[in-house]
Design a protein around this motif. Sequence first.
Motif, PDB file in Angstrom:
ATOM      1  N   SER A  48      -1.990   0.442  10.514  1.00 28.76           N
ATOM      2  CA  SER A  48      -2.128   1.557   9.468  1.00 28.76           C
ATOM      3  C   SER A  48      -1.017   2.420   9.393  1.00 28.76           C
ATOM      4  O   SER A  48       0.077   2.552   9.298  1.00 28.76           O
ATOM      5  CB  SER A  48      -2.912   1.991   8.750  1.00 28.76           C
ATOM      6  N   ARG A  72      -4.717   8.051   5.589  1.00 29.80           N
ATOM      7  CA  ARG A  72      -5.565   7.728   5.108  1.00 29.80           C
ATOM      8  C   ARG A  72      -6.534   6.888   5.972  1.00 29.80           C
ATOM      9  O   ARG A  72      -7.724   6.855   6.978  1.00 29.80           O
ATOM     10  CB  ARG A  72      -7.030   7.894   3.658  1.00 29.80           C
ATOM     11  N   GLN A  73      -6.129   5.312   5.953  1.00 27.90           N
ATOM     12  CA  GLN A  73      -6.668   4.749   7.006  1.00 27.90           C
ATOM     13  C   GLN A  73      -5.709   4.864   8.456  1.00 27.90           C
ATOM     14  O   GLN A  73      -7.255   4.705   9.388  1.00 27.90           O
ATOM     15  CB  GLN A  73      -5.739   2.927   6.975  1.00 27.90           C
ATOM     16  N   GLU A 131      -2.576   6.004   1.156  1.00 24.95           N
ATOM     17  CA  GLU A 131      -3.569   5.360   1.812  1.00 24.95           C
ATOM     18  C   GLU A 131      -3.502   4.792   3.146  1.00 24.95           C
ATOM     19  O   GLU A 131      -4.422   4.965   4.094  1.00 24.95           O
ATOM     20  CB  GLU A 131      -4.193   4.324   0.835  1.00 24.95           C
ATOM     21  N   GLN A 186       0.675  -1.145  -0.243  1.00 23.11           N
ATOM     22  CA  GLN A 186       0.250   0.048  -0.019  1.00 23.11           C
ATOM     23  C   GLN A 186       1.008   0.829  -0.225  1.00 23.11           C
ATOM     24  O   GLN A 186       1.912   1.648   0.317  1.00 23.11           O
ATOM     25  CB  GLN A 186      -0.374  -0.056   1.105  1.00 23.11           C
TER      26      GLN A 186
END
Length: 123
Positions: free
Chosen positions: A17, A8-9, A5, A1
């Motif tokens: 994350s 954002r997670q 991303e 990833q």
Amino acid sequence: QEDAELVRQTLAGEVESFGRLIGRHQGAVQGLAFHLSGSFADAQDIAQETFVAAYLKLGQLHQPECFPAWLRQLAVNCGRMWLRRRRPHAPLDLEETQLAASDPTPAEAYERAATREQQLGGI
């Protein structure tokens, strides 16, 4: 990833994350911290402080795709603040061009210092 991303997670509440972001950038942050402090132990403390600050300030990052540059600047700022607290009268002579042109990379310098410290028995 991608980092964006993962950012954002993390902001959506997925703390694991952020753990992946730490794992991905830990060597570079510790290397930069070592470059600033010249001390393996201080570099670890600066890196930890950087990641705590990053987690707390992550909501202020308006462009998640800029996470690596943002984290690097945060590490520089944390390192400078750390050094001011530890050595209030020591001049900080750090130019961005020095960081960009350093050879070996900060991560490599950190690894070499860690190895050297282990070989010397932590002296």
